[in-house]
Design an enzyme around this catalytic site. Structure first.
Site, mmCIF file in Angstrom:
data_model
loop_
_atom_site.group_PDB
_atom_site.id
_atom_site.type_symbol
_atom_site.label_atom_id
_atom_site.label_comp_id
_atom_site.label_asym_id
_atom_site.label_seq_id
_atom_site.Cartn_x
_atom_site.Cartn_y
_atom_site.Cartn_z
ATOM 1 N N TYR A 37 -11.965 24.063 -33.006
ATOM 2 C CA TYR A 37 -11.271 22.879 -33.526
ATOM 3 C C TYR A 37 -9.767 23.026 -33.353
ATOM 4 C CZ TYR A 37 -9.019 19.828 -36.909
ATOM 5 O OH TYR A 37 -8.178 18.916 -37.491
ATOM 6 N N GLY A 66 -7.653 7.541 -40.429
ATOM 7 C CA GLY A 66 -7.810 6.384 -39.553
ATOM 8 C C GLY A 66 -8.034 5.100 -40.310
#
Length: 335
Positions: free
Chosen positions: A200, A26
């Site tokens: 996950y 990110g």
């Protein structure tokens, strides 16, 4: 901590929101997008960390703003959207990047709403955020707005990484856990015993399935381009900070030397920016990949998803159950 954005751009740069922008993919996607002339809203849990990280990479203060969001809390997601809309910025792209990976948990963590924390954060938080912001996405100089979600090879059984049996491959089953309400004692989407690593993988499979479902339901009516991507194995990010120390040391070496799947954070960030901006990625409903084995000059391609991921009946039911869990019925104003 100041919950409002600390800077509102005065120039007409295109605007993109990137979740989880304080580190890893990110952060480097933010750098690559800024280098392309975009203004990035860095949507993060820790704004001071985001400020420091952006300064470390030399990202101009005028090219970013900071928005507080905890994707594991639906109230926080709604607060973020309200604050963003109050700023009056146009929105040309949304990048759903943030994720938590908690492989050492023996018992499930829970969100404020009572849902298992990996699914609550990675799937439900982004699902809600996408619904709330979809009506705000607008074209840029004739180019369709984009809603991009980070996927992973470990959640796609069409690829070798998705077949790894440790702790188990991603498998949503028949959504038994969601059908049962997904609150304690239920912690897995398939209703089976809790496995943190699988939680996950399941959450990331949900990301890819739901991005395709957004495409099917909303691309024709809104023009928004909905895509996912796997930029390669980014083995040295804060995503793995909760993994055993030995794993953190061995995993990057293994990916560099054995699987050849290793991708640096800057290259992964560059690939995310390409999918957000470049015309070559204008087709909607695609899972873009650069492959499991990295070669110089490798070109992106449309990677097939597993038959289970393409099961339209299961995808539609996952959509309905997820809507119920985030307390909304549709992407308001976009149908």
């Amino acid at each position: 901590m100041n919950k409002r954005s600390t800077h509102v751009p005065q120039d007409p740069k295109p605007t993109v929101i990137v979740t989880g922008a304080s580190s890893g993919v990110g952060l480097y996607a933010t750098k690559s997008l800024v280098d392309r002339g975009w203004h990035v809203v860095m949507a993060c849990r820790d704004l001071e960390k985001a400020r420091a990280a952006s300064a470390t990479l030399g990202i101009p203060h005028s090219s970013v703003s900071f928005g507080l969001i905890d994707l594991g809390s639906q109230a926080s997601v709604r607060d973020f959207v309200d604050r963003f809309k109050a700023e009056g910025l146009p929105l040309h792209a949304l990048v759903c990047n943030a994720a938590v990976y908690l492989p050492r948990l023996q018992q499930p963590g829970r969100s404020p709403e009572g849902f298992e924390i990996s699914v609550a954060t990675n799937h439900l938080g982004h699902f809600l955020l996408s619904h709330l912001l979809l009506p705000s996405l607008v074209p840029l100089n004739g180019q369709a707005p984009r809603l991009i979600t980070l996927g992973t090879v470990t959640a796609n059984s069409e690829e070798f990484g998705g077949k790894v049996p440790i702790p188990a491959p991603a498998d949503l089953g028949d959504l038994q856990g969601l059908e049962a309400g997904f609150r304690a004692p239920v912690a897995m989407i398939d209703g089976k015993a809790f496995k943190a690593g699988k939680a996950y993988k399941d959450s990331k499979l949900c990301n890819m399935v739901m991005n395709r479902e957004f495409h099917r339901r909303y691309h024709a009516s809104t023009g928004v381009v909905f895509n996912t991507l796997y930029p390669g194995c980014v083995a040295e990010t804060a995503l793995f900070r909760h993994a055993p120390k030995l794993f953190q040391q061995i995993f990057p070496w293994f990916q560099k030397n054995i699987t050849k799947g290793y991708v640096s954070q800057p290259l992964a960030g560059e690939r995310v920016a390409q999918v957000v901006v470049d015309g070559a990625f204008a087709q909607s409903g695609v899972h873009w990949s650069w492959g499991n084995r990295q070669r110089e000059g490798a070109q992106p391609f449309a990677q097939a998803l597993s038959p289970k991921a393409n099961d339209l009946t299961r995808a539609s039911r996952l959509w309905d159950l997820s809507l119920a869990m985030v307390g909304t019925t549709a992407a308001a104003g976009s149908a």
